[in-house]
Design a protein around this motif. Sequence first.
Motif, PDB file in Angstrom:
ATOM      1  N   ASP A  35       0.810  -1.214   0.000  1.00 17.74           N
ATOM      2  CA  ASP A  35       0.000   0.000   0.000  1.00 17.74           C
ATOM      3  C   ASP A  35       0.846   1.269   0.000  1.00 17.74           C
ATOM      4  O   ASP A  35       0.351   2.335   0.364  1.00 17.74           O
ATOM      5  CB  ASP A  35      -0.930   0.021   1.227  1.00 17.74           C
ATOM      6  CG  ASP A  35      -1.895  -1.155   1.249  1.00 17.74           C
ATOM      7  OD1 ASP A  35      -2.413  -1.489   0.170  1.00 17.74           O
ATOM      8  OD2 ASP A  35      -2.105  -1.723   2.334  1.00 17.74           O
TER       9      ASP A  35
ATOM     10  N   PRO B 230       2.154   4.641  -0.549  1.00 17.15           N
ATOM     11  CA  PRO B 230       1.574   5.754  -1.315  1.00 17.15           C
ATOM     12  C   PRO B 230       2.650   6.663  -1.900  1.00 17.15           C
ATOM     13  O   PRO B 230       2.880   7.780  -1.423  1.00 17.15           O
ATOM     14  CB  PRO B 230       0.739   6.470  -0.251  1.00 17.15           C
ATOM     15  CG  PRO B 230       1.524   6.276   1.007  1.00 17.15           C
ATOM     16  CD  PRO B 230       2.170   4.917   0.893  1.00 17.15           C
TER      17      PRO B 230
ATOM     18  N   ARG C 135       1.896  10.390  -2.666  1.00 20.50           N
ATOM     19  CA  ARG C 135       1.731  11.216  -1.475  1.00 20.50           C
ATOM     20  C   ARG C 135       3.078  11.486  -0.797  1.00 20.50           C
ATOM     21  O   ARG C 135       3.357  12.600  -0.360  1.00 20.50           O
ATOM     22  CB  ARG C 135       0.789  10.518  -0.498  1.00 20.50           C
ATOM     23  CG  ARG C 135       0.665  11.221   0.839  1.00 20.50           C
ATOM     24  CD  ARG C 135      -0.204  10.412   1.781  1.00 20.50           C
ATOM     25  NE  ARG C 135      -0.034  10.859   3.147  1.00 20.50           N
ATOM     26  CZ  ARG C 135      -0.335  10.147   4.212  1.00 20.50           C
ATOM     27  NH1 ARG C 135      -0.824   8.927   4.056  1.00 20.50           N
ATOM     28  NH2 ARG C 135      -0.146  10.619   5.422  1.00 20.50           N
TER      29      ARG C 135
END
Length: 213
Positions: free
Chosen positions: A169, A171, A174
């Motif tokens: 996951d 990111p 970001r």
Amino acid sequence: MPTSDRRGAWFTLACVLLLGLFLLRNGSAGSADSTDGPPRPAPALAARHATTAPQPPAPAPLPPSSPRRITIPSLTVDAPLTEVGLDTDGWIQAPPLTRGNLAGWYRGGVTPGERGTSVIVGHVDNTAGPAVFYGLGAVKRGSRIEIPRADGRTAVFTVYGVELFAKRDFPARRVYADGPVPELRVITCGGGYTKKTGYDGNVVTFARLTGER
């Protein structure tokens, strides 16, 4: 487009495609006894998700200048920095695993204090034991990170978030996104560990320039 803007935009894309993958791919670079040793500090519950909180205005960006060291007083981290780039396979290099107190600044991005997001990486441990960023997950919101630079200035950043991201996951957009103010990401391996697959995540510290000295 100014040179710094071009580099910032390129850096964002390069990080999304390369750096996030590198950190996940190389999560196995840990101590041979990691499964039997003390647990690595993980981000405190109070610090998680703090990256969404409003941030105070940042001071004016600093001009480019290569970083020389990284200090995190609350963790007693005081380490030299080496420049890291891409290897022949197109992956971001890591500092030598044998030098536990050495961190790496990715030279393809902005220097710490410039407008945009600079990135510093380091190992959590090696075969000798804890390495430079062993305690990174325990850093508190509001802690200082100081980066002495070649021009004699020290860029002072304030931590506003620390999170543990699973490999599956991560990111990247970001974490590495380019922005209008000087930001810093300090990253190491984290989460669970097995000898077969290595670490299953990364600890990411989010900080913003708040001064210089």
